[in-house]
Write a protein that holds these residues in place. Sequence first.
Motif, PDB file in Angstrom:
ATOM      1  N   SER A   1       0.833  -1.206   0.000  1.00 16.07           N
ATOM      2  CA  SER A   1       0.000   0.000   0.000  1.00 16.07           C
ATOM      3  C   SER A   1       0.866   1.254   0.000  1.00 16.07           C
ATOM      4  O   SER A   1       0.594   2.205  -0.739  1.00 16.07           O
TER       5      SER A   1
ATOM      6  N   GLU B   1      -5.248   0.985  -3.219  1.00 19.35           N
ATOM      7  CA  GLU B   1      -5.791   0.023  -2.260  1.00 19.35           C
ATOM      8  C   GLU B   1      -6.211  -1.278  -2.930  1.00 19.35           C
ATOM      9  O   GLU B   1      -5.897  -2.372  -2.444  1.00 19.35           O
TER      10      GLU B   1
ATOM     11  N   ALA C   1      -3.133  -3.282  -4.097  1.00 18.62           N
ATOM     12  CA  ALA C   1      -2.371  -3.791  -2.948  1.00 18.62           C
ATOM     13  C   ALA C   1      -3.049  -5.014  -2.337  1.00 18.62           C
ATOM     14  O   ALA C   1      -2.387  -5.999  -1.972  1.00 18.62           O
TER      15      ALA C   1
END
Length: 511
Positions: A211, A322, A325
Amino acid sequence: MQPYLQLASLRLATTIPLSRKLYTAKLLVTSEAMDSMAYIALCAAALATLVALLRWAYRWSHPKSKGRLPPGSMGIPLLGETVQFFAPNPTCDVSPFVKERVRRYGSIFKTSIVGRQVVVSADPDMNYFVFQQEGKLFESWYPDTFTEIFGRDNVGSLHGFMYKYLKTLVLRLYGQENLKAVLVAETDAACRGSLAAWAAQPSVELKEGLSTMIFDLTAKKLIGYDTSKSSESLRKNFVAFIRGLISFPVNIPGTAYHECMEGRKNAMRVLKSMMKERMADPERRCEDFFDHVIQELRREKPLLTEAIALDLMFVLLFASFETTALALTLGVKLLTENPKVVDALREEHDAIARNRKDPDAPVTWAEYRSMTFTNQVIMEMVRLANIVPGIFRKALQDVEIKGYTIPAGWGIMVCPPAVHLNPDIYEDPLAFNPWRWQNKPEITGGTKHFMAFGGGLRFCVGTDFSRVLMATFIHSLVTKYSWRTIKGGNIVRTPGLGFPDGFHIQIVPRN
């Protein structure tokens, strides 16, 4: 005269008390009657209220329709089946909420989530139909709580020309032309740097590490954000935002949803400050995507508003890091559990490195396009990750499909996990098997059987960027390093994917 007066006074003495008693008795009778009437009125009001509530509850559970509604339950009035929808699921399988209802009602069923009437579709044909009829029979829609989170002017809430205009604008950054020219080399450099740093540590929490790596890369491209020079951690606000993104919508201090809204408010404050500063500097050169957006705002007759521009930047910052990740974290976990896949990846990537004049040279676009097995692995990763548990649309008119009527104004939730994990479509669907994609044509949009990146007009504009990033990370990981699990790795879906205990791995240089 006196005896007469005495007699008169005697009569008075005897009659007055009698009349008082009669008056008191009448008062008592009247009071009792009034009490009885009040009691009857109260009972009648309570009965009327009960009847009204029962009628309302009946109408809630039996909504009106000009045709035949799909089977299902609307749950408790107002609350619906929201609690069941957000119930944790600790597996990669379809959520119990969907699985139980598909078993009971079939692949199309009605429900109510966060106060809205919704038809859920686990049917591939209906899903494809919904995507293809975007702008005709359906339009993009998300529950009010999602709109509050992402902003009322977010790109998912815009339609028609404005959506197409914003999509074209975003493709300046994430389109293939810029990927070839700039982003392949930059993602490769980011992956190499991060893996080298993690290899120098006893262990790394992979989701957090990925992230941070992706956010630093995309934030720099989007808004010129440099973590080393900033006094405030913008990513920290997004982390708070993400924790409550798909949570029960109760905005009370201490809840995940409240933390989410506070994270959004703080991130938007940073973006507004940046916009104000750049708008006040007409001589500023275009250095990042935000500068291109500012240029659009400065047009004589701009199509953008400041509110749309800010919500666009917010959504791009979130979506750029996001989702990728999460998918990549689950992907590495799956690779750890399937060493044969790692061996096949190493064979492909070692061959790429051997064919270079300089084995340590960065990945090129041509090399990326040659990663056939890697692309199969990525497809399998995102199929099992199911980062997006539901894709929402709204019926613009009464729609007849599959023998059912979807009333105008109702929501439709297309359920990708129910398709991606359907044993009639994918043999042994919970198995991590990249070879299932062998000899199949490349998927460049949503299909009936694969919609990890959406479908129709709203196929994710960042799809190619995500694939490039995942491929360059895998390349550096398997050619230069080995790894093992230290702790964590268990997942939970609420309904979005999460790693409650993280996924801690140790990375060491490969012999």
